[in-house]
Design an enzyme around this catalytic site. Structure first.
Site, PDB file in Angstrom:
ATOM      1  N   SER A   6       0.865  -1.181   0.000  1.00  0.00           N
ATOM      2  CA  SER A   6       0.000   0.000   0.000  1.00  0.00           C
ATOM      3  C   SER A   6       0.898   1.227   0.000  1.00  0.00           C
ATOM      4  CB  SER A   6      -0.946  -0.006   1.203  1.00  0.00           C
ATOM      5  OG  SER A   6      -0.239  -0.277   2.399  1.00  0.00           O
ATOM      6  N   GLU A   8       1.267   5.577   0.843  1.00  0.00           N
ATOM      7  CA  GLU A   8       0.699   6.702   1.590  1.00  0.00           C
ATOM      8  C   GLU A   8       1.102   8.029   0.953  1.00  0.00           C
ATOM      9  OE1 GLU A   8       0.157   6.367   5.784  1.00  0.00           O
ATOM     10  OE2 GLU A   8       1.221   8.265   6.096  1.00  0.00           O
ATOM     11  N   THR A  39      -3.119  11.208   4.260  1.00  0.00           N
ATOM     12  CA  THR A  39      -3.023  11.703   5.638  1.00  0.00           C
ATOM     13  C   THR A  39      -3.909  12.917   5.873  1.00  0.00           C
ATOM     14  OG1 THR A  39      -1.151  13.154   5.181  1.00  0.00           O
ATOM     15  CG2 THR A  39      -0.634  10.883   5.769  1.00  0.00           C
ATOM     16  N   HIS A  67      -7.106   9.037   6.239  1.00  0.00           N
ATOM     17  CA  HIS A  67      -6.789   9.031   7.671  1.00  0.00           C
ATOM     18  C   HIS A  67      -7.890   9.812   8.368  1.00  0.00           C
ATOM     19  CE1 HIS A  67      -2.196   8.164   7.664  1.00  0.00           C
ATOM     20  NE2 HIS A  67      -2.817   7.495   6.703  1.00  0.00           N
ATOM     21  N   ARG A  97      -5.546   8.619  16.713  1.00  0.00           N
ATOM     22  CA  ARG A  97      -5.810   9.682  17.683  1.00  0.00           C
ATOM     23  C   ARG A  97      -5.489  11.027  17.061  1.00  0.00           C
ATOM     24  NH1 ARG A  97      -2.211  11.298  22.766  1.00  0.00           N
ATOM     25  NH2 ARG A  97      -1.139  12.199  20.987  1.00  0.00           N
ATOM     26  N   ASP A  99      -2.574  14.324  16.046  1.00  0.00           N
ATOM     27  CA  ASP A  99      -1.846  15.373  16.770  1.00  0.00           C
ATOM     28  C   ASP A  99      -2.687  16.626  16.803  1.00  0.00           C
ATOM     29  OD1 ASP A  99       0.453  13.749  16.958  1.00  0.00           O
ATOM     30  OD2 ASP A  99       0.958  14.248  14.884  1.00  0.00           O
ATOM     31  N   ALA A 113      -7.328   6.571  20.272  1.00  0.00           N
ATOM     32  CA  ALA A 113      -7.732   5.989  18.983  1.00  0.00           C
ATOM     33  C   ALA A 113      -8.704   4.829  19.188  1.00  0.00           C
ATOM     34  CB  ALA A 113      -6.503   5.520  18.208  1.00  0.00           C
ATOM     35  N   TYR A 135       3.405   0.780  16.807  1.00  0.00           N
ATOM     36  CA  TYR A 135       4.708   1.404  17.076  1.00  0.00           C
ATOM     37  C   TYR A 135       5.719   0.375  17.580  1.00  0.00           C
ATOM     38  CZ  TYR A 135       2.128   5.718  16.547  1.00  0.00           C
ATOM     39  OH  TYR A 135       1.356   6.727  16.023  1.00  0.00           O
ATOM     40  N   HIS A 139       5.593   4.186  20.965  1.00  0.00           N
ATOM     41  CA  HIS A 139       5.084   5.542  20.721  1.00  0.00           C
ATOM     42  C   HIS A 139       5.818   6.532  21.623  1.00  0.00           C
ATOM     43  CE1 HIS A 139       2.372   8.983  20.632  1.00  0.00           C
ATOM     44  NE2 HIS A 139       1.782   8.437  19.565  1.00  0.00           N
ATOM     45  N   LYS A 155      -7.115  -1.137  20.677  1.00  0.00           N
ATOM     46  CA  LYS A 155      -7.661  -0.766  19.362  1.00  0.00           C
ATOM     47  C   LYS A 155      -8.204  -1.998  18.637  1.00  0.00           C
ATOM     48  CE  LYS A 155      -3.826   1.788  18.426  1.00  0.00           C
ATOM     49  NZ  LYS A 155      -2.914   2.769  17.771  1.00  0.00           N
ATOM     50  N   GLN A 166       4.563   2.630  12.377  1.00  0.00           N
ATOM     51  CA  GLN A 166       5.480   3.736  12.160  1.00  0.00           C
ATOM     52  C   GLN A 166       6.676   3.159  11.394  1.00  0.00           C
ATOM     53  OE1 GLN A 166       6.704   6.726  11.726  1.00  0.00           O
ATOM     54  NE2 GLN A 166       6.059   7.450  13.734  1.00  0.00           N
ATOM     55  N   PHE A 206      12.412  14.191  10.483  1.00  0.00           N
ATOM     56  CA  PHE A 206      11.197  13.391  10.685  1.00  0.00           C
ATOM     57  C   PHE A 206      11.350  12.428  11.854  1.00  0.00           C
ATOM     58  CE2 PHE A 206       9.005  13.261   6.275  1.00  0.00           C
ATOM     59  CZ  PHE A 206       8.655  14.586   6.451  1.00  0.00           C
TER      60      PHE A 206
END
Length: 275
Positions: A6, A8, A39, A67, A97, A99, A113, A135, A139, A155, A166, A206
Protein backbone atom coordinates in the site's frame (compact mmCIF):
# COMPACT_ATOMS: atom_id res chain seq x y z
CA UNK A 1 1.18 -14.86 -5.57
CA UNK A 2 1.69 -11.10 -5.50
CA UNK A 3 2.95 -9.51 -2.29
CA UNK A 4 0.49 -6.87 -1.00
CA UNK A 5 1.70 -3.28 -0.81
CA UNK A 6 0.00 0.00 0.00
CA UNK A 7 1.10 3.59 -0.55
CA UNK A 8 0.70 6.70 1.59
CA UNK A 9 0.35 10.27 0.32
CA UNK A 10 -0.36 13.64 1.93
CA UNK A 11 -2.85 16.17 0.51
CA UNK A 12 -1.04 18.71 -1.69
CA UNK A 13 -1.42 22.38 -0.73
CA UNK A 14 -0.98 23.93 -4.21
CA UNK A 15 -2.16 23.21 -7.76
CA UNK A 16 1.45 22.52 -8.72
CA UNK A 17 1.77 20.03 -5.83
CA UNK A 18 -1.47 18.34 -6.92
CA UNK A 19 -0.16 17.97 -10.49
CA UNK A 20 3.14 16.50 -9.21
CA UNK A 21 1.26 14.05 -7.00
CA UNK A 22 -0.95 12.93 -9.89
CA UNK A 23 2.16 12.23 -11.98
CA UNK A 24 3.81 10.33 -9.08
CA UNK A 25 0.67 8.23 -8.52
CA UNK A 26 0.47 7.21 -12.17
CA UNK A 27 4.03 5.87 -11.98
CA UNK A 28 3.44 4.12 -8.64
CA UNK A 29 0.32 2.32 -9.84
CA UNK A 30 2.74 0.00 -11.70
CA UNK A 31 3.24 -1.61 -8.24
CA UNK A 32 -0.50 -2.50 -8.17
CA UNK A 33 -1.14 -1.23 -4.63
CA UNK A 34 -3.93 -2.86 -2.64
CA UNK A 35 -4.92 0.66 -1.53
CA UNK A 36 -3.54 4.17 -1.05
CA UNK A 37 -3.95 6.10 2.19
CA UNK A 38 -4.09 9.89 2.47
CA UNK A 39 -3.02 11.70 5.64
CA UNK A 40 -4.80 14.34 7.68
CA UNK A 41 -3.27 17.53 9.10
CA UNK A 42 -3.07 18.17 12.85
CA UNK A 43 -6.55 18.59 14.31
CA UNK A 44 -8.08 17.65 10.96
CA UNK A 45 -6.72 20.79 9.28
CA UNK A 46 -6.55 19.24 5.79
CA UNK A 47 -9.70 17.14 5.91
CA UNK A 48 -11.19 18.56 2.69
CA UNK A 49 -7.89 18.06 0.87
CA UNK A 50 -7.76 14.51 2.25
CA UNK A 51 -11.21 13.68 0.86
CA UNK A 52 -10.41 15.36 -2.47
CA UNK A 53 -7.24 13.26 -2.88
CA UNK A 54 -9.09 10.07 -1.89
CA UNK A 55 -11.81 10.78 -4.49
CA UNK A 56 -9.15 11.32 -7.19
CA UNK A 57 -7.39 8.05 -6.36
CA UNK A 58 -10.67 6.13 -6.43
CA UNK A 59 -11.52 7.75 -9.79
CA UNK A 60 -8.19 6.39 -11.04
CA UNK A 61 -9.41 2.88 -10.22
CA UNK A 62 -7.49 2.30 -6.97
CA UNK A 63 -8.99 1.76 -3.49
CA UNK A 64 -8.23 4.60 -1.09
CA UNK A 65 -8.39 5.14 2.66
CA UNK A 66 -8.52 8.55 4.35
CA UNK A 67 -6.79 9.03 7.67
CA UNK A 68 -9.34 9.98 10.31
CA UNK A 69 -8.06 11.59 13.50
CA UNK A 70 -10.27 12.10 16.53
CA UNK A 71 -8.40 14.49 18.85
CA UNK A 72 -10.39 17.70 19.23
CA UNK A 73 -13.39 16.15 17.41
CA UNK A 74 -16.95 15.56 18.61
CA UNK A 75 -19.13 12.49 18.02
CA UNK A 76 -21.20 14.58 15.62
CA UNK A 77 -18.20 15.81 13.58
CA UNK A 78 -16.90 12.23 13.21
CA UNK A 79 -20.41 10.99 12.35
CA UNK A 80 -20.62 13.60 9.56
CA UNK A 81 -17.20 12.60 8.24
CA UNK A 82 -18.11 8.89 8.21
CA UNK A 83 -21.33 9.73 6.38
CA UNK A 84 -19.37 11.70 3.74
CA UNK A 85 -16.95 8.80 3.34
CA UNK A 86 -19.75 6.27 2.94
CA UNK A 87 -21.46 8.52 0.36
CA UNK A 88 -18.17 8.73 -1.58
CA UNK A 89 -17.95 4.92 -1.72
CA UNK A 90 -15.01 4.73 0.70
CA UNK A 91 -14.74 1.36 2.44
CA UNK A 92 -11.52 1.66 4.42
CA UNK A 93 -10.24 4.22 6.95
CA UNK A 94 -7.04 4.68 8.95
CA UNK A 95 -8.26 5.56 12.47
CA UNK A 96 -5.83 7.61 14.55
CA UNK A 97 -5.81 9.68 17.68
CA UNK A 98 -3.92 12.36 15.76
CA UNK A 99 -1.85 15.37 16.77
CA UNK A 100 -3.29 18.63 18.00
CA UNK A 101 -2.30 21.87 16.31
CA UNK A 102 0.10 23.69 18.64
CA UNK A 103 -1.61 25.89 21.21
CA UNK A 104 -4.74 23.71 21.50
CA UNK A 105 -5.87 21.98 24.65
CA UNK A 106 -7.05 18.38 24.42
CA UNK A 107 -10.76 19.08 23.91
CA UNK A 108 -13.18 16.94 21.94
CA UNK A 109 -15.12 13.84 22.92
CA UNK A 110 -12.44 11.25 22.12
CA UNK A 111 -9.34 10.56 24.16
CA UNK A 112 -7.73 7.59 22.43
CA UNK A 113 -7.73 5.99 18.98
CA UNK A 114 -9.47 2.97 20.54
CA UNK A 115 -12.41 5.29 21.39
CA UNK A 116 -12.59 6.28 17.72
CA UNK A 117 -12.47 2.65 16.52
CA UNK A 118 -15.26 1.69 18.94
CA UNK A 119 -17.34 4.66 17.77
CA UNK A 120 -16.89 3.79 14.07
CA UNK A 121 -17.98 0.20 14.75
CA UNK A 122 -20.99 1.28 16.83
CA UNK A 123 -22.12 3.76 14.15
CA UNK A 124 -21.38 1.83 10.96
CA UNK A 125 -20.98 -1.85 11.87
CA UNK A 126 -18.62 -3.59 9.43
CA UNK A 127 -19.07 -0.98 6.69
CA UNK A 128 -15.41 0.12 6.90
CA UNK A 129 -12.19 -1.84 7.14
CA UNK A 130 -10.30 -0.09 9.96
CA UNK A 131 -6.50 0.26 9.95
CA UNK A 132 -4.76 1.60 13.07
CA UNK A 133 -1.22 2.70 13.93
CA UNK A 134 1.36 0.41 15.55
CA UNK A 135 4.71 1.40 17.08
CA UNK A 136 7.41 -1.31 17.09
CA UNK A 137 9.85 1.14 18.68
CA UNK A 138 7.24 2.44 21.17
CA UNK A 139 5.08 5.54 20.72
CA UNK A 140 7.01 8.63 21.91
CA UNK A 141 4.22 9.47 24.40
CA UNK A 142 3.79 5.93 25.76
CA UNK A 143 4.71 5.46 29.41
CA UNK A 144 6.29 2.07 28.75
CA UNK A 145 6.63 -0.58 26.02
CA UNK A 146 4.01 -2.65 27.85
CA UNK A 147 1.63 0.32 27.93
CA UNK A 148 2.17 0.79 24.21
CA UNK A 149 1.30 -2.85 23.47
CA UNK A 150 -1.79 -2.51 25.65
CA UNK A 151 -2.88 0.55 23.65
CA UNK A 152 -2.60 -1.39 20.37
CA UNK A 153 -4.50 -4.34 21.84
CA UNK A 154 -7.27 -1.94 22.97
CA UNK A 155 -7.66 -0.77 19.36
CA UNK A 156 -7.95 -4.36 18.11
CA UNK A 157 -10.47 -5.24 20.83
CA UNK A 158 -12.49 -2.15 19.85
CA UNK A 159 -12.75 -3.52 16.30
CA UNK A 160 -9.60 -2.66 14.28
CA UNK A 161 -8.88 -5.06 11.41
CA UNK A 162 -5.15 -4.49 11.04
CA UNK A 163 -2.20 -2.29 12.00
CA UNK A 164 0.25 -0.22 9.98
CA UNK A 165 3.50 0.58 11.77
CA UNK A 166 5.48 3.74 12.16
CA UNK A 167 8.49 3.41 9.86
CA UNK A 168 11.60 1.74 11.26
CA UNK A 169 14.98 0.49 10.05
CA UNK A 170 15.49 -2.23 12.67
CA UNK A 171 13.67 -5.37 11.54
CA UNK A 172 14.23 -7.03 14.94
CA UNK A 173 12.12 -4.36 16.66
CA UNK A 174 9.20 -5.17 14.34
CA UNK A 175 9.58 -8.94 14.66
CA UNK A 176 9.74 -8.73 18.45
CA UNK A 177 6.67 -6.45 18.53
CA UNK A 178 4.61 -8.90 16.46
CA UNK A 179 5.81 -11.80 18.60
CA UNK A 180 4.74 -9.98 21.78
CA UNK A 181 1.29 -9.37 20.29
CA UNK A 182 0.94 -13.02 19.26
CA UNK A 183 1.84 -14.11 22.81
CA UNK A 184 -1.10 -11.99 23.99
CA UNK A 185 -3.47 -13.64 21.50
CA UNK A 186 -3.54 -10.76 19.00
CA UNK A 187 -3.21 -12.12 15.47
CA UNK A 188 -4.41 -9.28 13.22
CA UNK A 189 -2.01 -8.39 10.36
CA UNK A 190 0.59 -5.77 11.37
CA UNK A 191 1.99 -4.27 8.17
CA UNK A 192 5.46 -2.68 8.33
CA UNK A 193 5.64 1.00 7.37
CA UNK A 194 8.57 1.66 5.03
CA UNK A 195 10.26 5.04 4.58
CA UNK A 196 12.53 5.30 1.51
CA UNK A 197 15.70 7.29 2.25
CA UNK A 198 16.14 10.11 -0.25
CA UNK A 199 17.48 12.95 1.93
CA UNK A 200 19.43 12.68 5.17
CA UNK A 201 18.30 16.06 6.59
CA UNK A 202 14.63 15.26 5.96
CA UNK A 203 14.96 11.78 7.44
CA UNK A 204 16.74 13.00 10.59
CA UNK A 205 14.16 15.76 11.11
CA UNK A 206 11.20 13.39 10.69
CA UNK A 207 12.70 10.70 12.87
CA UNK A 208 13.45 13.09 15.72
CA UNK A 209 9.87 14.38 15.54
CA UNK A 210 8.09 11.00 15.50
CA UNK A 211 10.41 8.88 17.64
CA UNK A 212 11.57 6.54 14.84
CA UNK A 213 15.04 5.19 15.63
CA UNK A 214 17.77 5.56 13.03
CA UNK A 215 20.45 2.95 13.80
CA UNK A 216 23.81 4.55 14.53
CA UNK A 217 25.52 2.92 11.55
CA UNK A 218 22.93 4.38 9.16
CA UNK A 219 23.16 7.83 10.78
CA UNK A 220 26.97 7.83 10.52
CA UNK A 221 26.95 6.68 6.90
CA UNK A 222 24.44 9.40 5.98
CA UNK A 223 26.51 12.05 7.78
CA UNK A 224 29.63 10.76 5.99
CA UNK A 225 28.06 11.46 2.57
CA UNK A 226 27.60 15.15 3.46
CA UNK A 227 25.82 16.89 0.56
CA UNK A 228 26.38 14.03 -1.91
CA UNK A 229 22.72 13.46 -2.76
CA UNK A 230 23.34 10.67 -5.28
CA UNK A 231 25.34 8.60 -2.78
CA UNK A 232 22.65 9.13 -0.12
CA UNK A 233 19.96 7.89 -2.53
CA UNK A 234 22.01 4.87 -3.64
CA UNK A 235 22.79 3.93 -0.03
CA UNK A 236 19.14 4.45 0.94
CA UNK A 237 17.92 2.14 -1.81
CA UNK A 238 20.30 -0.62 -0.69
CA UNK A 239 19.39 -0.29 3.01
CA UNK A 240 15.61 -0.11 2.53
CA UNK A 241 15.50 -2.90 -0.08
CA UNK A 242 17.46 -5.19 2.26
CA UNK A 243 15.04 -4.33 5.10
CA UNK A 244 12.02 -5.13 2.89
CA UNK A 245 13.56 -8.40 1.72
CA UNK A 246 14.12 -9.52 5.29
CA UNK A 247 10.61 -8.51 6.40
CA UNK A 248 9.07 -10.43 3.50
CA UNK A 249 11.25 -13.47 4.25
CA UNK A 250 10.22 -13.36 7.93
CA UNK A 251 6.51 -13.39 7.08
CA UNK A 252 5.40 -9.73 7.09
CA UNK A 253 1.86 -9.58 5.64
CA UNK A 254 2.67 -6.69 3.28
CA UNK A 255 4.53 -3.37 3.05
CA UNK A 256 3.14 0.16 3.46
CA UNK A 257 5.32 2.80 1.75
CA UNK A 258 5.50 6.37 3.05
CA UNK A 259 6.07 7.88 -0.41
CA UNK A 260 6.32 11.57 0.62
CA UNK A 261 4.40 12.17 -2.66
CA UNK A 262 7.48 11.04 -4.65
CA UNK A 263 7.58 8.05 -6.99
CA UNK A 264 11.15 7.17 -7.88
CA UNK A 265 12.60 5.65 -4.69
CA UNK A 266 9.50 3.55 -3.89
CA UNK A 267 9.29 2.42 -7.52
CA UNK A 268 12.95 1.35 -7.58
CA UNK A 269 12.61 -0.54 -4.28
CA UNK A 270 9.54 -2.27 -5.72
CA UNK A 271 11.47 -3.16 -8.87
CA UNK A 272 14.33 -4.63 -6.82
CA UNK A 273 11.83 -6.67 -4.81
CA UNK A 274 10.31 -8.02 -8.02
CA UNK A 275 6.99 -6.29 -7.42
Amino acid sequence: MTFPISLEFFPPKTDEGAARLRAARQKLYALEPEFCSVTFGAGGSTQEGTLQSVREIMAEGVAAAPHLSCIGQTHESIRERLSAYAAAGIRRVVALRGDLPSGYGLGGEFRYASDLVAFIRSETGRQFRIEVAAYPEVHPQARSPEGDLTAFIAKVEAGADSGITQYFFNADAYLRYVEELRKRGIDVPVVPGIMPITSSTQLLRFSDACGAEIPRWIRLRLQGYGDDGESIKAFGLDVVTALCERLRREGAPGLHFYTMNQANATLEIGRRLGL
